[in-house]
Write a protein that holds these residues in place. Structure first.
Motif, PDB file in Angstrom:
ATOM      1  N   ASP A  49      -6.101  37.544  53.798  1.00  0.00           N
ATOM      2  CA  ASP A  49      -5.956  36.309  54.559  1.00  0.00           C
ATOM      3  C   ASP A  49      -7.043  36.141  55.622  1.00  0.00           C
ATOM      4  OD1 ASP A  49      -3.763  35.468  53.117  1.00  0.00           O
ATOM      5  OD2 ASP A  49      -2.326  36.450  54.453  1.00  0.00           O
ATOM      6  N   LEU A  50      -7.848  37.189  55.827  1.00  0.00           N
ATOM      7  CA  LEU A  50      -8.968  37.098  56.769  1.00  0.00           C
ATOM      8  C   LEU A  50     -10.269  36.683  56.088  1.00  0.00           C
ATOM      9  CD1 LEU A  50      -8.420  40.311  58.948  1.00  0.00           C
ATOM     10  CD2 LEU A  50      -7.640  37.984  59.405  1.00  0.00           C
ATOM     11  N   ALA A  51     -10.218  36.439  54.796  1.00  0.00           N
ATOM     12  CA  ALA A  51     -11.438  36.152  54.040  1.00  0.00           C
ATOM     13  C   ALA A  51     -12.167  34.918  54.549  1.00  0.00           C
ATOM     14  CB  ALA A  51     -11.108  35.995  52.553  1.00  0.00           C
ATOM     15  N   SER A  52     -11.431  33.957  55.085  1.00  0.00           N
ATOM     16  CA  SER A  52     -12.053  32.716  55.551  1.00  0.00           C
ATOM     17  C   SER A  52     -12.404  32.731  57.035  1.00  0.00           C
ATOM     18  CB  SER A  52     -11.130  31.528  55.260  1.00  0.00           C
ATOM     19  OG  SER A  52      -9.892  31.682  55.942  1.00  0.00           O
ATOM     20  N   ALA A  53     -12.210  33.852  57.703  1.00  0.00           N
ATOM     21  CA  ALA A  53     -12.509  33.932  59.141  1.00  0.00           C
ATOM     22  C   ALA A  53     -14.003  33.787  59.396  1.00  0.00           C
ATOM     23  CB  ALA A  53     -12.005  35.256  59.712  1.00  0.00           C
ATOM     24  N   ASP A  54     -14.352  33.165  60.520  1.00  0.00           N
ATOM     25  CA  ASP A  54     -15.752  32.971  60.903  1.00  0.00           C
ATOM     26  C   ASP A  54     -16.268  34.094  61.792  1.00  0.00           C
ATOM     27  OD1 ASP A  54     -16.033  30.330  59.655  1.00  0.00           O
ATOM     28  OD2 ASP A  54     -14.570  29.716  61.167  1.00  0.00           O
ATOM     29  N   VAL A  55     -15.367  34.834  62.388  1.00  0.00           N
ATOM     30  CA  VAL A  55     -15.685  36.053  63.143  1.00  0.00           C
ATOM     31  C   VAL A  55     -14.421  36.896  63.121  1.00  0.00           C
ATOM     32  CG1 VAL A  55     -15.020  35.017  65.370  1.00  0.00           C
ATOM     33  CG2 VAL A  55     -16.531  37.010  65.340  1.00  0.00           C
ATOM     34  N   VAL A  56     -14.563  38.223  63.082  1.00  0.00           N
ATOM     35  CA  VAL A  56     -13.406  39.116  63.050  1.00  0.00           C
ATOM     36  C   VAL A  56     -13.531  40.119  64.185  1.00  0.00           C
ATOM     37  CG1 VAL A  56     -12.058  40.779  61.716  1.00  0.00           C
ATOM     38  CG2 VAL A  56     -13.191  38.874  60.540  1.00  0.00           C
ATOM     39  N   VAL A  57     -12.408  40.342  64.894  1.00  0.00           N
ATOM     40  CA  VAL A  57     -12.341  41.351  65.952  1.00  0.00           C
ATOM     41  C   VAL A  57     -11.312  42.395  65.549  1.00  0.00           C
ATOM     42  CG1 VAL A  57     -11.957  41.810  68.401  1.00  0.00           C
ATOM     43  CG2 VAL A  57     -12.887  39.593  67.682  1.00  0.00           C
ATOM     44  N   GLU A  58     -11.728  43.646  65.477  1.00  0.00           N
ATOM     45  CA  GLU A  58     -10.844  44.759  65.096  1.00  0.00           C
ATOM     46  C   GLU A  58     -10.276  45.409  66.347  1.00  0.00           C
ATOM     47  OE1 GLU A  58     -10.374  48.738  65.702  1.00  0.00           O
ATOM     48  OE2 GLU A  58     -12.479  48.118  65.628  1.00  0.00           O
ATOM     49  N   THR A  59      -8.939  45.653  66.347  1.00  0.00           N
ATOM     50  CA  THR A  59      -8.288  46.263  67.509  1.00  0.00           C
ATOM     51  C   THR A  59      -7.335  47.381  67.089  1.00  0.00           C
ATOM     52  OG1 THR A  59      -6.368  44.767  67.541  1.00  0.00           O
ATOM     53  CG2 THR A  59      -8.364  44.017  68.672  1.00  0.00           C
ATOM     54  N   VAL A  60      -7.656  48.107  66.013  1.00  0.00           N
ATOM     55  CA  VAL A  60      -6.748  49.147  65.519  1.00  0.00           C
ATOM     56  C   VAL A  60      -6.896  50.412  66.357  1.00  0.00           C
ATOM     57  CG1 VAL A  60      -6.832  48.152  63.201  1.00  0.00           C
ATOM     58  CG2 VAL A  60      -8.342  50.063  63.768  1.00  0.00           C
ATOM     59  N   VAL A  61      -6.156  51.447  65.967  1.00  0.00           N
ATOM     60  CA  VAL A  61      -6.119  52.711  66.696  1.00  0.00           C
ATOM     61  C   VAL A  61      -7.533  53.288  66.859  1.00  0.00           C
ATOM     62  CG1 VAL A  61      -5.743  54.046  64.567  1.00  0.00           C
ATOM     63  CG2 VAL A  61      -4.970  54.973  66.761  1.00  0.00           C
ATOM     64  N   GLU A  62      -7.737  54.026  67.971  1.00  0.00           N
ATOM     65  CA  GLU A  62      -9.046  54.621  68.267  1.00  0.00           C
ATOM     66  C   GLU A  62      -9.276  55.863  67.424  1.00  0.00           C
ATOM     67  OE1 GLU A  62     -11.606  53.660  71.333  1.00  0.00           O
ATOM     68  OE2 GLU A  62     -10.943  52.283  69.771  1.00  0.00           O
ATOM     69  N   ASP A  63      -9.495  55.642  66.152  1.00  0.00           N
ATOM     70  CA  ASP A  63      -9.745  56.716  65.193  1.00  0.00           C
ATOM     71  C   ASP A  63     -10.908  56.273  64.315  1.00  0.00           C
ATOM     72  OD1 ASP A  63      -9.420  57.912  62.384  1.00  0.00           O
ATOM     73  OD2 ASP A  63      -8.016  59.154  63.540  1.00  0.00           O
ATOM     74  N   MET A  64     -11.990  57.041  64.313  1.00  0.00           N
ATOM     75  CA  MET A  64     -13.201  56.615  63.624  1.00  0.00           C
ATOM     76  C   MET A  64     -12.958  56.390  62.132  1.00  0.00           C
ATOM     77  SD  MET A  64     -16.327  55.690  63.679  1.00  0.00           S
ATOM     78  CE  MET A  64     -16.994  56.192  65.278  1.00  0.00           C
TER      79      MET A  64
END
Length: 286
Positions: free
Chosen positions: A83-98
């Motif tokens: 559902d993010l395929a049409s996003a114009d910019v994406v911000v990731e905020t998941v857990v702090e794990d590389m």
């Protein structure tokens, strides 16, 4: 690469405290927002939080009821990354794990158009390493929002080794379109904020553990002595003691013993006392 004028839909990966805060701010600035999380409960909680915070803003005359309803209507949530395929910019905020972040960015790289900027809200991890999981490291950038996002004015922009100047400029412009003030950091452990903040919190924990002063006196002393809105122990509870410990351990591994986590911090996390989100940390909460 897309410019700010091209941005209509903001994708957010992760529906926690930071993700919901960014979603709320973006929606009130007239962006459509799609929030994705793997857990439906996290999504439901995020939507409840956004609605509650918007109503609080209405009660304080910061926005109107109509503006709150319109902003909430701009936010949709999903468990499906597609559902993010049409996003114009994406911000990731998941857990702090590389490893987790690299997996997310590799998936976003395959899913989104190649001219879409992929941003990470990481507070300590290498932008260069995150970007290396993609075929577009020149369009991967750190956009580190401060917590709580709706109330804090600052955003830290971090360029990785391969991040282009255009992407850095876009990151500043996008954050400023959310009524934030930006500053820039090189891609070094902890960047500006956590490189200074984490040892400050750890030293306050050690001072409390060693009986230098009570928790209230430590927090009040720092608030009155340095003109900050929260003392270090109060702030640690707000952020989450597990989050503080993760950041401390990352910086300790990179920068040495001056960033060694305080013993009491580790003990509280092991006990499950993580701060506000569990009802107990250095203070107790309803």
């Amino acid at each position: 690469m897309r410019t700010l004028s091209d941005i209509r839909t903001v994708g957010i990966v992760g529906a926690g405290q930071m993700g919901s805060g960014i979603a709320q701010v973006a929606a009130t600035r007239e962006y459509d927002v799609v929030v994705r999380d793997v857990d439906q409960q996290h999504i439901d909680s995020a939507m409840d939080t956004i609605e509650r915070n918007l109503q609080r803003a209405v009660s304080r005359d910061r926005i109107t009821e109509s503006e709150a309803d319109t902003a909430l209507g701009r936010v949709s949530a999903t468990v499906d990354m597609a559902d993010l395929a049409s996003a114009d910019v994406v911000v990731e905020t998941v857990v702090e794990d590389m490893a987790v972040k690299q997996e997310v960015f590799a998936e976003l790289d395959d899913l989104t158009d190649e001219d879409v900027v992929l941003a990470t809200n990481t507070s300590t991890l290498s932008i260069t390493s995150i970007g290396a999981a993609t075929e577009r490291p020149d369009r991967v950038v750190g956009i580190h929002f401060m917590n709580p996002v709706p109330l804090m004015d600052g955003v830290e922009v971090v360029a990785g080794e391969r991040t282009s100047e255009d992407t850095v400029a876009f990151a500043h412009e996008f954050a400023e379109s959310l009524d934030k003030t930006t500053w820039e950091s090189d891609d070094k452990p902890g960047f500006v904020v956590n490189r200074v903040l984490i040892p400050w919190i750890n030293e306050a924990i050690r001072a409390f553990d060693e009986g230098v002063a009570s928790r209230n006196d430590i927090d009040n002393g720092l608030k009155l002595g340095t003109n900050v809105p929260m003392g270090p122990l109060e702030l640690a509870d707000f952020v989450g003691l597990d989050v503080v410990l993760d950041a401390s351990e990352t910086l300790h591994a990179e920068l040495g013993d001056r960033y060694k986590p305080a013993y009491l911090l580790k003990r509280k996390v092991e006990a499950g006392d993580l701060g506000r989100k569990t009802g107990a940390g250095f203070y107790e909460y309803d």
